[in-house]
Design an enzyme around this catalytic site. Structure first.
Site, PDB file in Angstrom:
ATOM      1  N   ASN A  13       0.872  -1.179   0.000  1.00 20.31           N
ATOM      2  CA  ASN A  13       0.000   0.000   0.000  1.00 20.31           C
ATOM      3  C   ASN A  13       0.907   1.226   0.000  1.00 20.31           C
ATOM      4  O   ASN A  13       1.519   1.546   1.013  1.00 20.31           O
ATOM      5  CB  ASN A  13      -0.889  -0.046   1.258  1.00 20.31           C
ATOM      6  CG  ASN A  13      -1.704   1.220   1.439  1.00 20.31           C
ATOM      7  OD1 ASN A  13      -1.808   2.043   0.525  1.00 20.31           O
ATOM      8  ND2 ASN A  13      -2.293   1.379   2.617  1.00 20.31           N
ATOM      9  N   LYS A  15       0.176   4.323  -0.252  1.00 13.23           N
ATOM     10  CA  LYS A  15      -0.392   5.544   0.339  1.00 13.23           C
ATOM     11  C   LYS A  15      -0.116   6.749  -0.572  1.00 13.23           C
ATOM     12  O   LYS A  15      -0.123   6.591  -1.796  1.00 13.23           O
ATOM     13  CB  LYS A  15       0.149   5.738   1.762  1.00 13.23           C
ATOM     14  CG  LYS A  15      -0.059   4.465   2.590  1.00 13.23           C
ATOM     15  CD  LYS A  15       0.151   4.628   4.062  1.00 13.23           C
ATOM     16  CE  LYS A  15      -0.092   3.275   4.736  1.00 13.23           C
ATOM     17  NZ  LYS A  15      -0.044   3.343   6.188  1.00 13.23           N
ATOM     18  N   HIS A  92      -9.668   1.574   4.935  1.00 13.43           N
ATOM     19  CA  HIS A  92      -8.378   1.695   5.629  1.00 13.43           C
ATOM     20  C   HIS A  92      -8.536   2.647   6.819  1.00 13.43           C
ATOM     21  O   HIS A  92      -9.281   3.634   6.736  1.00 13.43           O
ATOM     22  CB  HIS A  92      -7.315   2.214   4.660  1.00 13.43           C
ATOM     23  CG  HIS A  92      -5.935   2.121   5.226  1.00 13.43           C
ATOM     24  ND1 HIS A  92      -5.455   3.038   6.128  1.00 13.43           N
ATOM     25  CD2 HIS A  92      -4.949   1.211   5.056  1.00 13.43           C
ATOM     26  CE1 HIS A  92      -4.226   2.697   6.485  1.00 13.43           C
ATOM     27  NE2 HIS A  92      -3.894   1.587   5.847  1.00 13.43           N
ATOM     28  N   GLU A  94      -6.748   4.960   7.893  1.00 14.69           N
ATOM     29  CA  GLU A  94      -6.461   6.368   7.585  1.00 14.69           C
ATOM     30  C   GLU A  94      -7.670   7.038   6.930  1.00 14.69           C
ATOM     31  O   GLU A  94      -7.907   8.233   7.128  1.00 14.69           O
ATOM     32  CB  GLU A  94      -5.196   6.471   6.713  1.00 14.69           C
ATOM     33  CG  GLU A  94      -3.953   6.183   7.549  1.00 14.69           C
ATOM     34  CD  GLU A  94      -2.787   5.588   6.797  1.00 14.69           C
ATOM     35  OE1 GLU A  94      -2.763   5.628   5.559  1.00 14.69           O
ATOM     36  OE2 GLU A  94      -1.884   5.039   7.474  1.00 14.69           O
ATOM     37  N   GLU A 162      -5.929  -4.826  10.464  1.00  9.44           N
ATOM     38  CA  GLU A 162      -4.859  -3.852  10.698  1.00  9.44           C
ATOM     39  C   GLU A 162      -5.136  -3.114  12.003  1.00  9.44           C
ATOM     40  O   GLU A 162      -5.893  -2.115  12.006  1.00  9.44           O
ATOM     41  CB  GLU A 162      -4.796  -2.853   9.545  1.00  9.44           C
ATOM     42  CG  GLU A 162      -4.416  -3.484   8.219  1.00  9.44           C
ATOM     43  CD  GLU A 162      -3.751  -2.465   7.313  1.00  9.44           C
ATOM     44  OE1 GLU A 162      -2.602  -2.710   6.908  1.00  9.44           O
ATOM     45  OE2 GLU A 162      -4.343  -1.427   7.032  1.00  9.44           O
ATOM     46  N   GLY A 168       2.202   1.884  10.927  1.00  8.71           N
ATOM     47  CA  GLY A 168       3.220   2.929  10.836  1.00  8.71           C
ATOM     48  C   GLY A 168       3.912   3.270  12.141  1.00  8.71           C
ATOM     49  O   GLY A 168       4.578   4.295  12.239  1.00  8.71           O
ATOM     50  N   SER A 200       2.990  -2.468  10.509  1.00 11.32           N
ATOM     51  CA  SER A 200       4.425  -2.575  10.792  1.00 11.32           C
ATOM     52  C   SER A 200       5.043  -3.917  10.381  1.00 11.32           C
ATOM     53  O   SER A 200       5.913  -4.433  11.074  1.00 11.32           O
ATOM     54  CB  SER A 200       4.701  -2.273  12.268  1.00 11.32           C
ATOM     55  OG  SER A 200       4.401  -0.908  12.532  1.00 11.32           O
TER      56      SER A 200
HETATM   57  P1  PGA Z   1       2.624  -0.001   7.753  1.00  8.13           P
HETATM   58  O1  PGA Z   1       1.187   0.327   7.079  1.00  8.13           O
HETATM   59  O2  PGA Z   1       3.094  -1.298   7.128  1.00  8.13           O
HETATM   60  O3  PGA Z   1       3.486   1.164   7.365  1.00  8.13           O
HETATM   61  O4  PGA Z   1       2.405  -0.133   9.197  1.00  8.13           O
HETATM   62  C1  PGA Z   1       0.244  -0.680   6.860  1.00  8.13           C
HETATM   63  C2  PGA Z   1      -0.985  -0.094   6.212  1.00  8.13           C
HETATM   64  O5  PGA Z   1      -1.358   1.039   6.535  1.00  8.13           O
HETATM   65  O6  PGA Z   1      -1.620  -0.736   5.367  1.00  8.13           O
END
Ligand code: PGA
Length: 237
Positions: A13, A15, A92, A94, A162, A168, A200
Protein backbone atom coordinates in the site's frame (compact mmCIF):
# COMPACT_ATOMS: atom_id res chain seq x y z
CA UNK A 1 -12.72 -22.88 7.44
CA UNK A 2 -10.01 -21.56 5.09
CA UNK A 3 -6.57 -23.04 5.46
CA UNK A 4 -3.10 -22.41 4.12
CA UNK A 5 -3.66 -24.26 0.88
CA UNK A 6 -3.37 -21.16 -1.28
CA UNK A 7 -0.38 -18.93 -1.86
CA UNK A 8 -0.16 -15.99 0.57
CA UNK A 9 -1.38 -12.69 -0.83
CA UNK A 10 1.22 -9.94 -0.50
CA UNK A 11 -0.11 -6.42 -0.95
CA UNK A 12 1.86 -3.18 -0.93
CA UNK A 13 0.00 0.00 0.00
CA UNK A 14 1.92 2.99 -1.29
CA UNK A 15 -0.39 5.54 0.34
CA UNK A 16 0.39 9.10 -0.86
CA UNK A 17 3.93 8.34 -1.99
CA UNK A 18 5.73 8.15 -5.34
CA UNK A 19 5.81 10.14 -8.54
CA UNK A 20 5.78 8.27 -11.85
CA UNK A 21 9.59 8.34 -12.11
CA UNK A 22 9.89 6.88 -8.60
CA UNK A 23 7.31 4.21 -9.38
CA UNK A 24 9.07 3.27 -12.61
CA UNK A 25 12.36 2.86 -10.74
CA UNK A 26 10.59 0.60 -8.22
CA UNK A 27 9.09 -1.62 -10.95
CA UNK A 28 12.47 -1.87 -12.70
CA UNK A 29 14.12 -2.90 -9.45
CA UNK A 30 11.65 -5.67 -8.62
CA UNK A 31 13.39 -9.02 -8.94
CA UNK A 32 10.84 -11.37 -7.37
CA UNK A 33 8.51 -13.22 -9.72
CA UNK A 34 5.93 -13.97 -7.02
CA UNK A 35 2.50 -12.50 -7.52
CA UNK A 36 2.52 -9.05 -5.94
CA UNK A 37 -0.40 -6.69 -5.40
CA UNK A 38 0.34 -2.98 -5.42
CA UNK A 39 -2.20 -0.38 -4.28
CA UNK A 40 -0.92 2.79 -5.89
CA UNK A 41 -2.06 6.44 -6.04
CA UNK A 42 -4.72 7.08 -8.72
CA UNK A 43 -2.23 9.02 -10.84
CA UNK A 44 0.00 5.97 -11.25
CA UNK A 45 -2.60 3.39 -12.24
CA UNK A 46 -2.77 3.94 -15.96
CA UNK A 47 0.93 4.60 -16.63
CA UNK A 48 2.01 1.60 -14.57
CA UNK A 49 -0.25 -0.80 -16.49
CA UNK A 50 2.12 -0.25 -19.42
CA UNK A 51 5.27 -1.29 -17.58
CA UNK A 52 4.37 -3.83 -14.89
CA UNK A 53 5.29 -7.48 -15.37
CA UNK A 54 2.38 -9.94 -15.53
CA UNK A 55 2.83 -11.10 -11.92
CA UNK A 56 2.15 -7.60 -10.56
CA UNK A 57 -1.51 -6.75 -9.95
CA UNK A 58 -2.42 -3.08 -9.67
CA UNK A 59 -5.11 -1.66 -7.44
CA UNK A 60 -6.40 1.60 -5.97
CA UNK A 61 -6.45 2.71 -2.33
CA UNK A 62 -9.94 4.20 -2.35
CA UNK A 63 -12.90 5.11 -4.54
CA UNK A 64 -16.28 6.80 -4.17
CA UNK A 65 -19.51 4.90 -3.61
CA UNK A 66 -21.52 6.64 -6.35
CA UNK A 67 -21.47 5.43 -9.95
CA UNK A 68 -20.84 8.97 -11.20
CA UNK A 69 -21.99 12.50 -10.43
CA UNK A 70 -21.14 15.99 -9.27
CA UNK A 71 -18.64 15.00 -6.57
CA UNK A 72 -15.67 17.28 -7.07
CA UNK A 73 -12.36 15.56 -6.49
CA UNK A 74 -13.76 12.04 -6.24
CA UNK A 75 -12.93 8.98 -8.34
CA UNK A 76 -15.43 6.23 -9.20
CA UNK A 77 -15.18 2.45 -9.40
CA UNK A 78 -15.57 2.55 -13.17
CA UNK A 79 -12.75 5.08 -13.42
CA UNK A 80 -10.26 3.03 -11.41
CA UNK A 81 -11.20 -0.06 -13.38
CA UNK A 82 -10.76 1.84 -16.63
CA UNK A 83 -7.33 2.98 -15.42
CA UNK A 84 -6.23 -0.61 -14.73
CA UNK A 85 -7.17 -1.35 -11.11
CA UNK A 86 -8.04 -5.00 -10.45
CA UNK A 87 -8.63 -4.42 -6.76
CA UNK A 88 -9.31 -1.63 -4.29
CA UNK A 89 -8.51 -1.15 -0.59
CA UNK A 90 -11.62 0.01 1.28
CA UNK A 91 -12.05 1.12 4.87
CA UNK A 92 -8.38 1.69 5.63
CA UNK A 93 -7.99 3.22 9.09
CA UNK A 94 -6.46 6.37 7.59
CA UNK A 95 -9.69 6.83 5.58
CA UNK A 96 -11.82 6.10 8.63
CA UNK A 97 -9.84 8.51 10.82
CA UNK A 98 -8.75 11.42 8.60
CA UNK A 99 -11.71 11.40 6.20
CA UNK A 100 -14.38 10.31 8.68
CA UNK A 101 -15.55 7.32 6.66
CA UNK A 102 -18.10 5.22 8.51
CA UNK A 103 -19.18 1.62 8.05
CA UNK A 104 -22.30 2.56 6.08
CA UNK A 105 -20.27 4.55 3.54
CA UNK A 106 -17.68 1.79 3.31
CA UNK A 107 -20.46 -0.76 2.79
CA UNK A 108 -21.81 1.20 -0.18
CA UNK A 109 -18.33 1.30 -1.66
CA UNK A 110 -17.92 -2.47 -1.19
CA UNK A 111 -21.17 -3.03 -3.08
CA UNK A 112 -20.17 -0.65 -5.84
CA UNK A 113 -16.76 -2.26 -6.30
CA UNK A 114 -18.31 -5.71 -6.46
CA UNK A 115 -20.87 -4.58 -9.00
CA UNK A 116 -17.92 -3.51 -11.13
CA UNK A 117 -16.17 -6.86 -10.49
CA UNK A 118 -13.28 -5.15 -8.72
CA UNK A 119 -11.73 -7.20 -5.92
CA UNK A 120 -12.02 -5.61 -2.48
CA UNK A 121 -9.57 -5.63 0.41
CA UNK A 122 -11.71 -4.52 3.33
CA UNK A 123 -9.72 -3.20 6.29
CA UNK A 124 -10.78 -3.50 9.91
CA UNK A 125 -8.88 -2.75 13.08
CA UNK A 126 -9.19 -1.49 16.63
CA UNK A 127 -7.57 1.60 18.18
CA UNK A 128 -5.10 1.39 21.06
CA UNK A 129 -7.78 2.47 23.50
CA UNK A 130 -10.14 -0.24 22.28
CA UNK A 131 -7.31 -2.75 22.36
CA UNK A 132 -6.39 -1.88 25.94
CA UNK A 133 -10.06 -1.85 26.91
CA UNK A 134 -10.33 -5.45 25.62
CA UNK A 135 -12.91 -4.36 23.05
CA UNK A 136 -11.08 -5.74 20.00
CA UNK A 137 -13.54 -8.49 19.10
CA UNK A 138 -16.58 -6.30 19.63
CA UNK A 139 -15.12 -3.51 17.48
CA UNK A 140 -14.00 -5.83 14.69
CA UNK A 141 -17.35 -7.61 14.59
CA UNK A 142 -19.23 -4.33 14.18
CA UNK A 143 -16.83 -2.99 11.53
CA UNK A 144 -16.83 -6.22 9.59
CA UNK A 145 -20.52 -7.05 9.62
CA UNK A 146 -21.63 -3.48 8.95
CA UNK A 147 -19.07 -2.96 6.17
CA UNK A 148 -19.91 -6.24 4.48
CA UNK A 149 -23.67 -5.73 4.75
CA UNK A 150 -25.56 -8.12 2.53
CA UNK A 151 -22.84 -8.73 -0.04
CA UNK A 152 -22.60 -12.27 -1.27
CA UNK A 153 -19.76 -12.19 -3.81
CA UNK A 154 -17.25 -13.52 -1.29
CA UNK A 155 -14.88 -14.66 -4.02
CA UNK A 156 -14.17 -10.96 -4.63
CA UNK A 157 -13.53 -10.05 -0.99
CA UNK A 158 -10.47 -10.28 1.23
CA UNK A 159 -10.22 -8.78 4.69
CA UNK A 160 -7.19 -7.04 6.18
CA UNK A 161 -6.84 -7.00 9.95
CA UNK A 162 -4.86 -3.85 10.70
CA UNK A 163 -4.74 -2.82 14.36
CA UNK A 164 -4.65 0.98 14.24
CA UNK A 165 -1.96 1.07 16.94
CA UNK A 166 0.32 -1.05 14.76
CA UNK A 167 0.07 0.96 11.53
CA UNK A 168 3.22 2.93 10.84
CA UNK A 169 4.31 2.76 14.47
CA UNK A 170 6.89 -0.03 14.45
CA UNK A 171 4.78 -1.80 17.11
CA UNK A 172 3.61 -4.82 15.15
CA UNK A 173 0.97 -7.06 16.68
CA UNK A 174 2.38 -10.25 18.15
CA UNK A 175 1.89 -12.96 15.44
CA UNK A 176 0.18 -15.35 17.87
CA UNK A 177 -2.22 -12.66 19.01
CA UNK A 178 -2.88 -11.81 15.35
CA UNK A 179 -3.47 -15.50 14.62
CA UNK A 180 -6.20 -15.65 17.28
CA UNK A 181 -7.86 -12.56 15.90
CA UNK A 182 -7.69 -13.94 12.37
CA UNK A 183 -9.29 -17.12 13.60
CA UNK A 184 -12.11 -15.07 15.09
CA UNK A 185 -12.52 -13.08 11.86
CA UNK A 186 -12.65 -16.29 9.83
CA UNK A 187 -15.51 -17.49 12.03
CA UNK A 188 -17.34 -14.16 11.56
CA UNK A 189 -16.91 -14.28 7.77
CA UNK A 190 -16.46 -17.98 6.93
CA UNK A 191 -16.94 -17.44 3.21
CA UNK A 192 -14.03 -15.00 2.91
CA UNK A 193 -10.97 -17.03 1.98
CA UNK A 194 -8.21 -14.51 2.62
CA UNK A 195 -7.59 -12.51 5.75
CA UNK A 196 -4.39 -10.48 5.64
CA UNK A 197 -2.46 -8.96 8.51
CA UNK A 198 -1.19 -5.38 8.28
CA UNK A 199 0.64 -3.06 10.67
CA UNK A 200 4.43 -2.58 10.79
CA UNK A 201 5.21 -5.64 8.70
CA UNK A 202 8.90 -5.62 7.75
CA UNK A 203 11.23 -8.14 6.07
CA UNK A 204 12.39 -9.40 9.47
CA UNK A 205 8.96 -10.10 10.99
CA UNK A 206 6.93 -11.07 7.89
CA UNK A 207 7.72 -14.81 8.05
CA UNK A 208 6.32 -15.09 11.57
CA UNK A 209 2.89 -13.99 10.30
CA UNK A 210 2.96 -16.08 7.15
CA UNK A 211 3.48 -19.28 9.09
CA UNK A 212 0.31 -18.78 11.13
CA UNK A 213 -2.59 -20.94 9.98
CA UNK A 214 -5.24 -18.25 9.62
CA UNK A 215 -3.06 -15.45 8.27
CA UNK A 216 -3.42 -15.64 4.51
CA UNK A 217 -1.29 -12.72 3.47
CA UNK A 218 0.09 -9.31 4.38
CA UNK A 219 -0.83 -5.68 3.76
CA UNK A 220 2.35 -3.67 3.85
CA UNK A 221 2.70 0.10 4.00
CA UNK A 222 6.15 1.53 4.78
CA UNK A 223 8.14 -1.55 3.78
CA UNK A 224 6.42 -1.69 0.37
CA UNK A 225 7.91 1.65 -0.63
CA UNK A 226 11.40 0.25 -0.80
CA UNK A 227 11.84 -2.31 -3.55
CA UNK A 228 14.49 -4.34 -1.70
CA UNK A 229 12.33 -4.79 1.39
CA UNK A 230 9.23 -5.57 -0.64
CA UNK A 231 11.22 -8.10 -2.69
CA UNK A 232 12.47 -9.75 0.51
CA UNK A 233 8.94 -10.15 1.82
CA UNK A 234 7.75 -11.55 -1.52
CA UNK A 235 10.56 -14.09 -1.47
CA UNK A 236 9.12 -15.55 1.77
CA UNK A 237 5.93 -16.75 0.10
P1 PGA B 1 2.62 0.00 7.75
O1 PGA B 1 1.19 0.33 7.08
O2 PGA B 1 3.09 -1.30 7.13
O3 PGA B 1 3.49 1.16 7.37
O4 PGA B 1 2.41 -0.13 9.20
C1 PGA B 1 0.24 -0.68 6.86
C2 PGA B 1 -0.98 -0.09 6.21
O5 PGA B 1 -1.36 1.04 6.53
O6 PGA B 1 -1.62 -0.74 5.37
Amino acid sequence: MPTKTKESMIVGNWKMYKTLAEAEAFVKGLTSTQTAYLAVPFTLLQPLTKIIPSHVVLGAQNMNDASEGAFTGEVSARMIKDAGAKFVILGHSERRTFFKEDNAFIQRKVERAINEKIEVILCVGETLEEHEGKKTEEVLKKQLLESLGKVSAFDLISIAYEPVWAIGTGHACDPEVAQNIHHYLHTLAPKVSKILYGGSVKPDNAAAYLKEKDINGLLIGGASLNVESFDKILSLT
